[in-house]
Scaffold this motif. Structure first.
Motif, PDB file in Angstrom:
ATOM      1  N   GLY A   1       0.811  -1.210   0.000  1.00  0.00           N
ATOM      2  CA  GLY A   1       0.000   0.000   0.000  1.00  0.00           C
ATOM      3  C   GLY A   1       0.844   1.260   0.000  1.00  0.00           C
ATOM      4  O   GLY A   1       0.607   2.184  -0.776  1.00  0.00           O
ATOM      5  N   SER A   2       1.860   1.288   0.860  1.00  0.00           N
ATOM      6  CA  SER A   2       2.698   2.477   0.985  1.00  0.00           C
ATOM      7  C   SER A   2       3.409   2.822  -0.317  1.00  0.00           C
ATOM      8  O   SER A   2       3.531   3.991  -0.691  1.00  0.00           O
ATOM      9  CB  SER A   2       3.736   2.263   2.091  1.00  0.00           C
ATOM     10  OG  SER A   2       3.099   1.986   3.325  1.00  0.00           O
ATOM     11  N   LEU A   3       3.874   1.805  -1.023  1.00  0.00           N
ATOM     12  CA  LEU A   3       4.620   2.043  -2.262  1.00  0.00           C
ATOM     13  C   LEU A   3       3.713   2.111  -3.488  1.00  0.00           C
ATOM     14  O   LEU A   3       3.948   2.881  -4.411  1.00  0.00           O
ATOM     15  CB  LEU A   3       5.668   0.943  -2.460  1.00  0.00           C
ATOM     16  CG  LEU A   3       6.830   0.939  -1.462  1.00  0.00           C
ATOM     17  CD1 LEU A   3       7.635  -0.347  -1.588  1.00  0.00           C
ATOM     18  CD2 LEU A   3       7.730   2.140  -1.681  1.00  0.00           C
ATOM     19  N   GLY A   4       2.662   1.304  -3.481  1.00  0.00           N
ATOM     20  CA  GLY A   4       1.807   1.213  -4.658  1.00  0.00           C
ATOM     21  C   GLY A   4       0.948   2.438  -4.902  1.00  0.00           C
ATOM     22  O   GLY A   4       0.839   2.914  -6.032  1.00  0.00           O
ATOM     23  N   VAL A   5       0.363   2.983  -3.830  1.00  0.00           N
ATOM     24  CA  VAL A   5      -0.553   4.108  -4.026  1.00  0.00           C
ATOM     25  C   VAL A   5       0.173   5.382  -4.414  1.00  0.00           C
ATOM     26  O   VAL A   5      -0.417   6.307  -4.948  1.00  0.00           O
ATOM     27  CB  VAL A   5      -1.400   4.362  -2.768  1.00  0.00           C
ATOM     28  CG1 VAL A   5      -2.284   3.177  -2.465  1.00  0.00           C
ATOM     29  CG2 VAL A   5      -0.517   4.675  -1.571  1.00  0.00           C
ATOM     30  N   GLY A   6       1.453   5.441  -4.153  1.00  0.00           N
ATOM     31  CA  GLY A   6       2.202   6.638  -4.515  1.00  0.00           C
ATOM     32  C   GLY A   6       2.671   6.624  -5.946  1.00  0.00           C
ATOM     33  O   GLY A   6       3.362   7.547  -6.393  1.00  0.00           O
TER      34      GLY A   6
END
Length: 441
Positions: A112-117
């Motif tokens: 989530g932390s890397l993907g949504v950005g």
């Protein structure tokens, strides 16, 4: 000068030219290196980072990367090692600066932390033309598409859990290895003799013990999803509460009192020393049991199914991802797909204890026979699925490592009812999901 002498000199020059051409087809490039025969492209440098290192694993990955470089002389791989305890923070810092490695190991809890950005490259167009995609076990791409139904990563093996049982203690009960949650309780109860210090189940009451409780709940709900179609968490549904009650009974009736704080090490030690007859644990425990107990003293069985007839493995996974900011995406995919090719994947999983991502593992005794075979059996079974863990939620890490542990400890110690525990767990997850929806929709 005579015509004859001129002819001889010209002939010698021609021969020297031919030898020079045959002896060195290489061309010097700007970085001082030379292309090999048949390779006229410029050498490209890409970065690869391991984020879950240990000594043996690091050496294996370095060997695999070196083999890749030999097969692709125009691609140089810069190998990086990031310590486990620094991995997430380091990757997030690199992502903020658009400086993630071209290819790197991804723990699914960082998705989530890397993907949504927008820091992870979609692998969908590459997978579409990947010659090995049809040989993959179905769960590979299901897990890889856990965020936005898009493959932002590819698992490099399956990390799973299964039931381990002490063969002597099971034989003494006169029962068979359990296949359902009800049978699991009955076997554990029959193995328990508190006066003699013998217990049925090595209860995981410490950090991450919530994964087992969630497994019991989902197996009674009959769904791998934490949320229903209305976005409500299924933990406090009647079925979820029923599963949690049965899990709480395991502690009360079949587990050591101090197991409220047991983590991985304590659970495994309890089992290998004969204090408990059952434990639910991961792939690498087969080797530990072999060393501590010896052949024939233990065996494995599939995870028990709930009243739904299915169960859902709540293990986290890891694999490879590609940076969306990579300047050499074709070369990065070449490396990623090479590391996950059948030959390399078999080599990697045999050395690390993971279960391979290819169906052909069925034909390899190392994965299909003996106590380790249960992990492949589960992956291929229609009774066992991987739970759809909402690891994209920023709160997930705290939920599974801390909050759920605290809530379950209150429950088994009689400080809180099963119903209140289920509601608290569901409320936490619903709030996390609501926050996510507000920020990303």
């Amino acid at each position: 000068m005579s015509k004859k002498l001129i002819s001889v000199i010209l002939a010698c020059l021609l021969v020297l030219t031919l030898f020079a051409g045959c002896g060195n087809n290489a061309e010097k490039k700007e970085d001082g290196t030379q292309t090999k025969d048949g390779d006229k492209g410029e050498q490209v440098t890409i970065t690869f980072a391991e984020t879950l290192p240990n000594e043996a694993r690091t050496e294996l990955l370095k060997e695999m990367v070196s083999e890749f470089e030999e097969q692709n002389p125009n691609i140089k791989v810069e190998f990086q090692t990031i310590p486990v305890d620094q991995s997430k923070d380091k990757l997030l810092t690199m992502a903020a600066g658009k400086a993630l490695p071209d290819v790197f190991e991804l723990n699914d809890s960082w998705l989530g932390s890397l993907g949504v950005g927008g820091h992870l490259e979609s692998l969908e167009p590459y997978i579409e033309n990947w010659e090995n995609k049809d040989g993959l076990v179905d769960s590979v791409l299901t897990l890889g598409r856990s965020l936005d139904d898009t493959a932002y990563w590819i698992p490099y093996g399956f990390y799973g859990t299964a039931v381990y049982y002490n063969t002597e203690m099971l034989e003494a009960t006169g029962m068979e290895a359990p296949t359902t949650t009800d049978e699991f309780y009955e076997v554990a109860k029959a193995m328990t003799n508190k006066d003699e210090g013998k217990y049925g189940y090595a209860f995981r009451g410490g950090p991450y013990g919530g994964t087992h409780a969630i497994m019991w709940m989902l197996s009674h709900v009959g769904s791998p999803d934490f949320f229903d179609e209305n976005g409500e968490c299924v933990f406090d549904t009647p079925e979820g509460i029923e599963g949690l009650k049965k899990y709480a009974a395991l502690y009360k009736d079949t587990a050591p009192t101090d197991s409220t704080s047991w983590g991985f090490r304590e659970c495994v030690t309890g089992f290998t020393t004969g204090v408990t007859g059952l434990v639910i644990q991961s792939n690498e425990v087969v080797q530990i049991c072999d060393e501590k107990m010896g052949e024939g003293k233990f065996d494995t069985a599939m995870l028990p199914v709930g009243t739904s007839g299915k169960t859902y493995d709540t293990s986290g996974q890891a694999g490879y991802a590609m940076s969306a900011h990579s300047k050499h995406k074709e070369e990065a995919w070449k490396l990623l797909s090479f590391l996950n090719s059948p030959e390399q994947n078999m080599k990697f999983t045999k050395a690390t204890g993971f279960t391979p991502i290819y169906k052909e593992a069925e034909n390899d005794p190392a994965f299909s026979e003996g106590p380790a075979g249960v992990y492949l059996e589960q992956i291929l079974s229609d009774k066992v699925e991987f739970a759809k863990i909402p690891s994209y939620l920023p709160e997930w890490s705290d939920f599974i490592a801390n909050y759920s542990t605290s809530e379950l400890q209150k429950m088994v110690m009689g400080e809180q009812s099963v119903e209140d525990t289920a509601k608290n767990l569901a409320d936490y997850m619903e709030k996390a999901q609501s926050n996510w929806d507000k920020q990303n929709k």
